[in-house]
Design an enzyme around this catalytic site. Structure first.
Site, PDB file in Angstrom:
ATOM      1  N   GLU A 173       0.800  -1.226   0.000  1.00 17.09           N
ATOM      2  CA  GLU A 173       0.000   0.000   0.000  1.00 17.09           C
ATOM      3  C   GLU A 173       0.831   1.274   0.000  1.00 17.09           C
ATOM      4  OE1 GLU A 173       0.200  -2.321   2.438  1.00 17.09           O
ATOM      5  OE2 GLU A 173       0.228  -1.426   4.433  1.00 17.09           O
ATOM      6  N   HIS A 233      -8.265  -3.571  -1.248  1.00 16.58           N
ATOM      7  CA  HIS A 233      -7.470  -3.724  -0.027  1.00 16.58           C
ATOM      8  C   HIS A 233      -6.380  -2.648   0.052  1.00 16.58           C
ATOM      9  CE1 HIS A 233      -5.622  -6.032   3.315  1.00 16.58           C
ATOM     10  NE2 HIS A 233      -4.516  -5.484   2.847  1.00 16.58           N
ATOM     11  N   GLU A 234      -5.585  -2.553  -0.999  1.00 18.85           N
ATOM     12  CA  GLU A 234      -4.476  -1.582  -0.951  1.00 18.85           C
ATOM     13  C   GLU A 234      -5.014  -0.153  -0.864  1.00 18.85           C
ATOM     14  OE1 GLU A 234      -1.915  -3.025  -0.217  1.00 18.85           O
ATOM     15  OE2 GLU A 234      -2.392  -5.014  -0.988  1.00 18.85           O
ATOM     16  N   HIS A 257      -6.046   0.902   2.613  1.00 18.16           N
ATOM     17  CA  HIS A 257      -4.921   1.298   3.471  1.00 18.16           C
ATOM     18  C   HIS A 257      -4.686   2.808   3.443  1.00 18.16           C
ATOM     19  CE1 HIS A 257      -3.197  -2.251   5.252  1.00 18.16           C
ATOM     20  NE2 HIS A 257      -3.062  -2.887   4.099  1.00 18.16           N
ATOM     21  N   GLU A 265      -4.130  -4.012   9.321  1.00 19.69           N
ATOM     22  CA  GLU A 265      -4.637  -5.027   8.396  1.00 19.69           C
ATOM     23  C   GLU A 265      -6.076  -5.464   8.666  1.00 19.69           C
ATOM     24  OE1 GLU A 265      -3.281  -5.462   5.750  1.00 19.69           O
ATOM     25  OE2 GLU A 265      -1.182  -4.911   6.041  1.00 19.69           O
ATOM     26  N   ASP A 325       8.288  -9.843  10.133  1.00 18.43           N
ATOM     27  CA  ASP A 325       7.634 -10.492   8.990  1.00 18.43           C
ATOM     28  C   ASP A 325       6.826 -11.713   9.446  1.00 18.43           C
ATOM     29  OD1 ASP A 325       8.514  -8.597   7.216  1.00 18.43           O
ATOM     30  OD2 ASP A 325      10.160  -9.777   6.397  1.00 18.43           O
ATOM     31  N   TYR A 381      -5.181 -10.038   9.877  1.00 19.68           N
ATOM     32  CA  TYR A 381      -6.027  -9.651   8.740  1.00 19.68           C
ATOM     33  C   TYR A 381      -7.484 -10.063   8.951  1.00 19.68           C
ATOM     34  CZ  TYR A 381      -1.866  -8.726   5.837  1.00 19.68           C
ATOM     35  OH  TYR A 381      -0.711  -8.216   5.315  1.00 19.68           O
TER      36      TYR A 381
HETATM   37 ZN    ZN Z   1      -2.789  -4.947   3.833  1.00 14.61          ZN
END
Ligand code: ZN
Length: 630
Positions: free
Chosen positions: A297, A321-322, A325, A344, A399, A407
């Site tokens: 994003e 989705h992006e 953001h 998320e 990560d 999410y």
């Molecule tokens: Zn995302």
């Protein structure tokens, strides 16, 4: 309120980290050497040369730094695998005063702290330093894609991926989501190529290529470091609306513009619910298939995998989705990576609201069902401490927090609030929340305090405290979750049962009318052993081994691996060697590794594919494919 917050943090910490007695300090970033209580970088000005031959960015980063604590005389920055050449204090406009600095030992996860000794006298409350540096070919945030692996196959491609803590591998800075800065940049690229950034282009708004290869940018809104982004390639541009467009190589640019033509509609739907889009333009950059994620994003310019160009706009939820953001994440940002679900979970909820507005209920129901299934599958593999919304990430690579839990469980939490307070009320609550915390970074505890002060009093009996605690602290999916339902999927389930039971042939299945979602649901429901004759029948009727849609192919290849369906093996190999999107390849390798023959096949493919994967994908896959047999 205070005791409540302390109790929450303590219990999450004890549950998740029994071996570490210290409680998590809410809002403390355990993944940065920077000390934002002493100094804050306010502005970054980059001037970088791009060398594809040497796989190197080199130049200077000028940092404008605010001094918060006048007693601290050492400025600490984050770096990873950077070569620092010289550092100066920029006294006045032209006077460069060399500064002493030390680069600390390299930590495998965090990189090396850069400690800069500031002058004892003459420092203003806001001062500037210049760092001359270069990156190394192995920089974790850069991928130098060779020409044969791009869409056009004629020119190389460079793209950055700064989230979570990879910005430090290409820029020395305070690499923490709670430090926001504006930035400007001058990027020098080889003639014939174009540079794009998560910023406003200066003097080249979507125009042709610059003959001198010099591209300038300005980002007037303050953003965290993980949103600083650069792409360089032989890129063309197509407008898709007054403030939307697509950058891509010529081989893809028209298909991409057609696929994502509804982006402006999505922006308007979101603005109606959640307030104005505050970033000016919203463009997409289509990356080579080795991009390890679906999308990133980066503000004003989302980075997008080409694997969602399906030809029928069936995978555009990624764009929603992006885009979402731009409110949750880029506008209101998680203060630390533990708080990722604030980015998320909210974004997946907003994505659903946008998809519902643009594509209707039927498709949204199916997409939520598919999401729920991925969440259930992932929860089944995660330890309880990783099934909570805000996980304890101390000592771990951030990560690792990118599971389905922040999410999908995060989105189900907001959906649950909507079921109790009303969707309109929750939309309004989110609208006000984005206004209140615009351009700020907040923690899980900040959010809970805001929720308790602003939404809960609207309907005091709507939720019980124990329910809220369960959502925010407990592992697994709470009993109170409101689960999606799809009539379309029920019909697909019935068709699958009839096919497996021999009541219908593959040719009689209504597959020609199925959307991508119905196909994925049909295939994902073919669990356990399926006779080879049945698979061959399906393949003959619908050419599944050759299907172009990356998601349908993914579901089909999982079945092929599980049932050792050999006709699909060549496709499996080409899929794994051309796509680097982690979500689409990691499960295939995991499935292969479950049998000795599969493991041998996985290793043989991986040896060839690995050099072309992104460092982030390699970091995930090495442990799966190259780990000694258990
Ligand atoms: Zn995302």
């Amino acid at each position: 309120m205070k005791t409540l917050v302390a109790a929450l943090v303590m219990s999450a910490s004890v549950a998740a980290h029994a071996a570490t007695p210290d409680p998590i300090v809410s809002g403390r970033d355990y993944h940065s050497y920077a000390e934002p209580t002493a100094f804050r970088v306010k502005h970054l000005d980059l001037d970088l040369q791009t060398s594809f031959e040497e796989k190197r960015l080199s130049g200077v980063a000028d940092l404008t730094v605010a001094r918060i604590d006048a007693n601290v005389t050492t400025l600490k920055l984050d770096t990873r695998d950077l070569t620092i050449r010289r550092i100066w204090w920029m006294r006045g406009a032209t006077d460069l005063v060399p500064l002493r600095y030390t680069l600390g030992a390299r930590d495998a996860m965090l990189g090396s702290p850069l400690s800069i000794d500031l002058p004892a006298e003459g420092l203003t409350p806001e001062f500037r330093i210049r760092i001359s540096y270069q990156t190394r070919p192995e920089a974790s945030g850069l991928q130098w894609v060779a020409a044969p692996l791009t869409a056009n196959k004629t020119d190389p491609f460079l793209f950055t991926q700064s989230q979570a803590i990879h910005a430090r591998s290409w820029i020395p800075l305070q690499d923490s989501p709670q430090v926001r800065m504006t930035y400007s940049a001058t990027i020098h690229v080889p003639p014939g190529m174009r540079a794009v950034m998560s910023a406003q282009p200066i003097g080249n708004d979507a125009g042709g290529l610059k003959a001198d290869g010099i591209y300038k940018f300005d980002m007037p809104q303050a953003i965290p470091s993980y949103l600083i982004a650069l792409g360089v390639g032989k890129l063309e541009f197509r407008a898709t609306g007054p403030r939307t467009g697509v950058y891509a190589e010529s081989a893809l640019v028209d298909a991409a513009a057609k696929e994502f033509a509804e982006t402006e509609q999505m922006i308007q739907a979101s603005e109606k619910m959640f307030g104005p889009y505050r970033w000016g333009r919203y463009d997409l950059l289509i990356l080579p298939p080795s991009f390890p994620f679906g999308g990133m994003e980066n503000p004003r310019l989302s980075f997008i995998t080409p694997t969602v160009i399906a030809g029928d706009r069936s995978l555009t939820a990624l764009i929603a989705h992006e885009l979402a953001h731009s409110w949750s994440g880029n506008l209101v940002t998680n203060a630390t990576w533990r708080d990722l679900w604030l980015n998320e979970g909210f974004t997946v909820f907003l994505q659903g609201r946008i998809m519902l507005a643009v594509y209707g209920q039927r498709r949204e129901d199916m997409e939520e069902m598919l999401d729920l299934m991925t969440l259930r599958q992932e929860i089944a593999t995660l330890p309880p401490s990783d099934q909570v919304l805000a996980i304890d990430l101390r000592g771990r690579d951030p990560d690792d927090v990118f599971t389905q839990v922040p999410y999908i469980k995060g989105a189900l939490f907001i959906s649950w609030l909507a079921s109790r307070f009303g969707t309109e009320q929750v939309d309004k609550f989110l609208h006000d929340y984005f206004d209140k915390f615009a351009f700020q970074s907040i923690s899980t505890e900040d959010f809970r305090a805001y929720l308790e002060a602003n939404l809960l009093p609207q309907k005091p009996d709507a939720v019980k405290r124990a329910e809220l605690d369960e959502w925010m602290q407990a592992p697994g999916l709470p009993k109170s979750a409101v689960l999606p339902h799809s009539d379309a999927f029920e019909r697909v389930d019935a068709a699958r049962t009839a096919f497996l039971g021999g009541k219908t042939t593959a040719a009689d299945l209504p597959g020609k009318d199925w959307t991508t979602h119905e196909w994925v649901h049909f295939l994902d429901g073919l669990t356990g052993k399926v006779p080879a004759a049945k698979l061959a029948e399906l393949d003959a009727a619908f050419a599944l081994t050759a299907v172009g849609n990356s998601e349908i192919a993914f579901s089909w290849l999982r079945i092929a691996i599980r049932n050792e369906y050999q006709p699909a093996y060549p496709r499996l190999e080409s899929y794994l060697t051309t796509i680097g999107r982690r979500k689409l390849i990691k499960p295939l390798y995991e499935d292969l590794m479950k049998t000795p023959a599969g493991a041998a096949r996985a290793r043989a493919i991986y040896v060839r594919a690995r050099p072309n994967y992104h460092p982030i994908a390699v970091a995930s896959l090495d442990g799966i494919v190259l780990a000694p047999a258990r």
